[in-house]
Design a protein around this motif. Structure first.
Motif, PDB file in Angstrom:
ATOM      1  N   GLY A 212       0.792  -1.227   0.000  1.00 50.40           N
ATOM      2  CA  GLY A 212       0.000   0.000   0.000  1.00 50.40           C
ATOM      3  C   GLY A 212       0.818   1.268   0.000  1.00 50.40           C
ATOM      4  N   TYR A 213       2.142   1.147   0.044  1.00 48.06           N
ATOM      5  CA  TYR A 213       3.004   2.321   0.055  1.00 48.06           C
ATOM      6  C   TYR A 213       3.997   2.253  -1.092  1.00 48.06           C
ATOM      7  CZ  TYR A 213       1.308   3.442   4.744  1.00 48.06           C
ATOM      8  OH  TYR A 213       0.530   3.754   5.811  1.00 48.06           O
ATOM      9  N   ASP A 214       4.506   3.415  -1.479  1.00 49.06           N
ATOM     10  CA  ASP A 214       5.509   3.462  -2.533  1.00 49.06           C
ATOM     11  C   ASP A 214       6.825   2.874  -2.021  1.00 49.06           C
ATOM     12  OD1 ASP A 214       4.303   6.723  -3.440  1.00 49.06           O
ATOM     13  OD2 ASP A 214       3.760   4.773  -4.306  1.00 49.06           O
ATOM     14  N   PRO A 215       7.573   2.202  -2.893  1.00 50.40           N
ATOM     15  CA  PRO A 215       8.872   1.671  -2.478  1.00 50.40           C
ATOM     16  C   PRO A 215       9.861   2.794  -2.205  1.00 50.40           C
ATOM     17  CG  PRO A 215       8.598   1.456  -4.842  1.00 50.40           C
ATOM     18  CD  PRO A 215       7.278   1.916  -4.315  1.00 50.40           C
ATOM     19  N   GLY A 216      10.870   2.488  -1.412  1.00 49.97           N
ATOM     20  CA  GLY A 216      11.854   3.501  -1.077  1.00 49.97           C
ATOM     21  C   GLY A 216      13.224   2.912  -0.867  1.00 49.97           C
ATOM     22  N   LEU A 217      14.209   3.778  -0.893  1.00 47.31           N
ATOM     23  CA  LEU A 217      15.596   3.392  -0.685  1.00 47.31           C
ATOM     24  C   LEU A 217      16.222   4.485   0.170  1.00 47.31           C
ATOM     25  CD1 LEU A 217      17.613   1.156  -1.705  1.00 47.31           C
ATOM     26  CD2 LEU A 217      18.283   2.804  -3.476  1.00 47.31           C
ATOM     27  N   VAL A 218      16.890   4.085   1.246  1.00 50.27           N
ATOM     28  CA  VAL A 218      17.512   5.074   2.126  1.00 50.27           C
ATOM     29  C   VAL A 218      18.929   4.642   2.447  1.00 50.27           C
ATOM     30  CG1 VAL A 218      16.525   3.990   4.197  1.00 50.27           C
ATOM     31  CG2 VAL A 218      17.335   6.343   4.308  1.00 50.27           C
ATOM     32  N   VAL A 219      19.840   5.605   2.383  1.00 46.65           N
ATOM     33  CA  VAL A 219      21.224   5.388   2.781  1.00 46.65           C
ATOM     34  C   VAL A 219      21.507   6.278   3.982  1.00 46.65           C
ATOM     35  CG1 VAL A 219      23.644   5.653   2.128  1.00 46.65           C
ATOM     36  CG2 VAL A 219      21.996   4.775   0.465  1.00 46.65           C
ATOM     37  N   VAL A 220      22.083   5.683   5.018  1.00 44.92           N
ATOM     38  CA  VAL A 220      22.399   6.414   6.236  1.00 44.92           C
ATOM     39  C   VAL A 220      23.905   6.332   6.477  1.00 44.92           C
ATOM     40  CG1 VAL A 220      21.791   6.803   8.649  1.00 44.92           C
ATOM     41  CG2 VAL A 220      20.183   5.617   7.142  1.00 44.92           C
ATOM     42  N   ARG A 221      24.531   7.490   6.550  1.00 46.67           N
ATOM     43  CA  ARG A 221      25.966   7.553   6.856  1.00 46.67           C
ATOM     44  C   ARG A 221      26.160   7.982   8.297  1.00 46.67           C
ATOM     45  NH1 ARG A 221      29.779  11.324   7.846  1.00 46.67           N
ATOM     46  NH2 ARG A 221      31.938  10.859   7.199  1.00 46.67           N
ATOM     47  N   PHE A 222      26.863   7.158   9.066  1.00 48.09           N
ATOM     48  CA  PHE A 222      27.168   7.450  10.465  1.00 48.09           C
ATOM     49  C   PHE A 222      28.637   7.859  10.547  1.00 48.09           C
ATOM     50  CE2 PHE A 222      23.886   4.245  10.240  1.00 48.09           C
ATOM     51  CZ  PHE A 222      22.899   4.752  11.067  1.00 48.09           C
ATOM     52  N   GLY A 223      28.883   9.156  10.730  1.00 46.24           N
ATOM     53  CA  GLY A 223      30.259   9.639  10.786  1.00 46.24           C
ATOM     54  C   GLY A 223      30.895   9.368  12.136  1.00 46.24           C
ATOM     55  N   PRO A 224      32.211   9.225  12.191  1.00 45.52           N
ATOM     56  CA  PRO A 224      32.890   8.986  13.469  1.00 45.52           C
ATOM     57  C   PRO A 224      32.786  10.150  14.438  1.00 45.52           C
ATOM     58  CG  PRO A 224      34.485   9.396  11.711  1.00 45.52           C
ATOM     59  CD  PRO A 224      33.145   9.253  11.051  1.00 45.52           C
ATOM     60  N   ASP A 225      32.392  11.336  13.934  1.00 46.12           N
ATOM     61  CA  ASP A 225      32.209  12.508  14.790  1.00 46.12           C
ATOM     62  C   ASP A 225      30.780  12.658  15.291  1.00 46.12           C
ATOM     63  OD1 ASP A 225      30.970  13.103  12.415  1.00 46.12           O
ATOM     64  OD2 ASP A 225      31.917  15.064  12.141  1.00 46.12           O
ATOM     65  N   GLY A 226      29.906  11.671  14.997  1.00 51.24           N
ATOM     66  CA  GLY A 226      28.515  11.741  15.446  1.00 51.24           C
ATOM     67  C   GLY A 226      27.557  12.324  14.436  1.00 51.24           C
ATOM     68  N   MET A 227      28.068  12.786  13.300  1.00 49.98           N
ATOM     69  CA  MET A 227      27.203  13.332  12.261  1.00 49.98           C
ATOM     70  C   MET A 227      26.514  12.197  11.518  1.00 49.98           C
ATOM     71  SD  MET A 227      26.438  16.305  10.680  1.00 49.98           S
ATOM     72  CE  MET A 227      24.734  15.793  10.458  1.00 49.98           C
TER      73      MET A 227
END
Length: 257
Positions: A212-227
């Protein structure tokens, strides 16, 4: 609608986390008020264009006010073809406790104004650079900053496709911040790749599938400085960018603060 998908995703992701819980209806009201103020400003200077009902709830990690304490100092250097600017931001390495759970966090955080201005200019250009052939229309609200933890983001409609690109940044701590991975325990998101970058960042790629929802793609970058930087693409039809292209976008040095 992608806006409803993202809003529902945030509601589900944060529902069981009391320090970060929120009322999406109240937040949507706040977003609507902000949108109306922006519309009045645009009208005053003769700007035109339809207003997209952007679900700002999609780009806000909500919580409470800052807990007093000493935070990590993060120095960021932003380079453009003509300039190089270095700024230092203090990031509180503490839980948010002073605003009641379920309330909308305050707009803005210390030093957010120049960050918002810079990202409003940079994000569409970076999307076109890292997602070849993809151009986006201006965000209806522009980048919006909320505090506790400091976070900035918005949603851009894709030209020529019923899809949206979300850019979202949160800086809650001064070290690797895997606690801000809102997708890890969500059954609707499947981890398809996890890689380590040469700069010490951890990058996770998720695929979203729900009936019932549109497909999606997400990339998450976790930096060593907390960003933490998210690049999210979703909508109808074949997605206009590949996982590798979204990883390049999420890893872009300008998408940090």
């Amino acid at each position: 609608m992608i806006e409803k998908q993202l809003a529902d995703r945030m509601r589900h992701a944060l529902a069981d986390e009391p320090p970060l819980g929120f009322d999406t209806d109240a937040l949507t009201d706040r977003a609507g008020s902000l949108r109306r103020r922006r519309r009045s400003t645009f009208a005053a200077v003769g700007a035109t264009g339809a207003v997209l009902a952007v679900a700002v709830t999609a780009v806000v990690v909500t919580g409470a006010g800052r807990e007093p304490g000493v935070g990590a100092q993060v120095t960021t250097t932003t380079q453009t073809p003509a300039t190089s600017e270095t700024t230092t931001t203090t990031v509180p390495d503490a839980e948010c406790t002073s605003v009641p759970t379920g309330s909308v966090p305050p707009l803005h955080f210390p030093g957010s104004a120049p960050i918002v201005t810079r990202l409003d200019e940079a994000a569409p250009r970076l999307i076109a650079e890292h997602l070849p052939g993809v151009s986006v229309r201006p965000s209806d609200t522009g980048m919006i900053a909320y505090d506790c933890p400091p976070n900035v983001g918005t949603v851009y409609p894709v030209n020529g496709a019923d899809q949206r690109v979300m850019i979202y940044l949160v800086h809650a701590r001064g070290k690797l911040d895997l606690a801000n991975d809102r997708y890890a325990d969500d059954e609707n998101y499947s981890l398809v790749e996890e890689t380590s970058a040469t700069d010490g960042a951890l990058i996770r790629t998720y695929e979203y599938r729900q009936t019932g929802y549109d497909p999606g793609l997400v990339v998450v970058r976790f930096g060593p400085d907390g960003m933490v930087t998210e690049a999210y693409l979703a909508g109808q039809g074949p997605l206009v960018a590949s996982p590798a292209e979204l990883r390049a976008l999420a890893s872009e040095p300008e998408l940090r603060f």
